[in-house]
Scaffold this motif. Sequence first.
Motif, PDB file in Angstrom:
ATOM      1  N   ILE A   1       2.759   1.720  -8.700  1.00  0.00           N
ATOM      2  CA  ILE A   1       1.445   1.050  -8.802  1.00  0.00           C
ATOM      3  C   ILE A   1       0.950   1.118 -10.249  1.00  0.00           C
ATOM      4  N   ASN A   2       1.105   2.288 -10.845  1.00  0.00           N
ATOM      5  CA  ASN A   2       0.674   2.443 -12.245  1.00  0.00           C
ATOM      6  C   ASN A   2       1.459   1.558 -13.198  1.00  0.00           C
ATOM      7  N   GLU A   3       2.720   1.353 -12.887  1.00  0.00           N
ATOM      8  CA  GLU A   3       3.544   0.492 -13.745  1.00  0.00           C
ATOM      9  C   GLU A   3       3.006  -0.943 -13.748  1.00  0.00           C
ATOM     10  N   VAL A   4       2.623  -1.413 -12.566  1.00  0.00           N
ATOM     11  CA  VAL A   4       2.059  -2.769 -12.478  1.00  0.00           C
ATOM     12  C   VAL A   4       0.749  -2.827 -13.267  1.00  0.00           C
ATOM     13  N   TYR A   5      -0.065  -1.802 -13.063  1.00  0.00           N
ATOM     14  CA  TYR A   5      -1.363  -1.714 -13.754  1.00  0.00           C
ATOM     15  C   TYR A   5      -1.173  -1.795 -15.270  1.00  0.00           C
ATOM     16  N   GLU A   6      -0.242  -1.010 -15.781  1.00  0.00           N
ATOM     17  CA  GLU A   6       0.000  -1.000 -17.233  1.00  0.00           C
ATOM     18  C   GLU A   6       0.611  -2.320 -17.709  1.00  0.00           C
ATOM     19  N   PHE A   7       1.461  -2.894 -16.865  1.00  0.00           N
ATOM     20  CA  PHE A   7       2.077  -4.177 -17.236  1.00  0.00           C
ATOM     21  C   PHE A   7       0.997  -5.254 -17.388  1.00  0.00           C
TER      22      PHE A   7
ATOM     23  N   VAL B   1       0.808  -1.222   0.000  1.00  0.00           N
ATOM     24  CA  VAL B   1       0.000   0.000   0.000  1.00  0.00           C
ATOM     25  C   VAL B   1       0.845   1.277   0.000  1.00  0.00           C
ATOM     26  N   ASN B   2       2.041   1.219   0.568  1.00  0.00           N
ATOM     27  CA  ASN B   2       2.816   2.457   0.699  1.00  0.00           C
ATOM     28  C   ASN B   2       3.740   2.764  -0.478  1.00  0.00           C
ATOM     29  N   ALA B   3       3.639   1.985  -1.526  1.00  0.00           N
ATOM     30  CA  ALA B   3       4.488   2.249  -2.698  1.00  0.00           C
ATOM     31  C   ALA B   3       4.077   3.549  -3.377  1.00  0.00           C
ATOM     32  N   GLU B   4       4.974   4.076  -4.197  1.00  0.00           N
ATOM     33  CA  GLU B   4       4.644   5.309  -4.923  1.00  0.00           C
ATOM     34  C   GLU B   4       3.626   5.031  -6.022  1.00  0.00           C
ATOM     35  N   GLU B   5       2.830   6.065  -6.293  1.00  0.00           N
ATOM     36  CA  GLU B   5       1.818   6.016  -7.340  1.00  0.00           C
ATOM     37  C   GLU B   5       2.387   5.451  -8.654  1.00  0.00           C
ATOM     38  N   LYS B   6       3.587   5.902  -8.978  1.00  0.00           N
ATOM     39  CA  LYS B   6       4.219   5.525 -10.242  1.00  0.00           C
ATOM     40  C   LYS B   6       4.431   4.003 -10.310  1.00  0.00           C
TER      41      LYS B   6
END
Length: 253
Positions: free
Chosen positions: A78-84, A71-76
């Motif tokens: 999280i978005n990278e995983v989402y896009e992957f 949960v405490n990771a940076e937005e960027k």
Amino acid sequence: MNFNKFLYIDSHCHIEDKSFNKNRDEVIKRAFDGKVGIVTSGASLGGCKRALELKNQYSIYATLGYHPGRVNAEEKAINEVYEFIRSNEKEILAVGEIGLDFNSGNIEKQEIIFKKFLELSKELNKPSVIHARGLEEKCFNISKNDSILMYHCYGGSLELAKKLIDNGNYISISTIICFSNYHQKLVKNLNLENIVVETDSPYLSPIKGEKNEPNNVVKVIEKIFELKKDEYSLDEITKIIYDNTKRLYRIQG
Ligand SMILES: [Zn+2]
């Protein structure tokens, strides 16, 4: 992978976990020799990338997600995983694990991330593999209308389990059942309809001091048989659970 050669499927594990780096070949061979198919679950960017590599290298299956503990990771990140995940949708059976964990703090932020990935399952028309430790009801209220849910390592109430199954979702019973009376009682009171099994390897070993591995999913089936032997033969239980897993993940053949 030709699933017909298998009798069992470990519906959730982390074979990409670095702790398998030393003996992954051996562990996967032991599973295949024991007629156990493997669905590995990436839960971080690195984990998702490794899970896909292993899927191709060993012909196992993969689901990709983002663990609520991150949960405490940076937005960027999280978005990278989402896009992957989005750009590899054809490679995966489901989105997950995703969800909420009572022990990881910042539940509000966890909820925002969870919803983001649920939207993705919906968009990709895939089932969601849910991590709901200690927050099973809350996860259900958030996700019930979004996709077919598979509650990984289920440890919630009997009532919610029945509700999930009645709504066409799946409950995954892990190797915890080998030593937990609570989980044994739960399964004793449930029909086998929409139940699948997992090891969550390398975690949750049924043998003290050992690392868990997919082959141990057979021990889950044997324990379920012990609890249900008045109603089913071991072969019947094996077949029902195998078919449930194929239906959940829409595995052909
Ligand atoms: Zn897991």
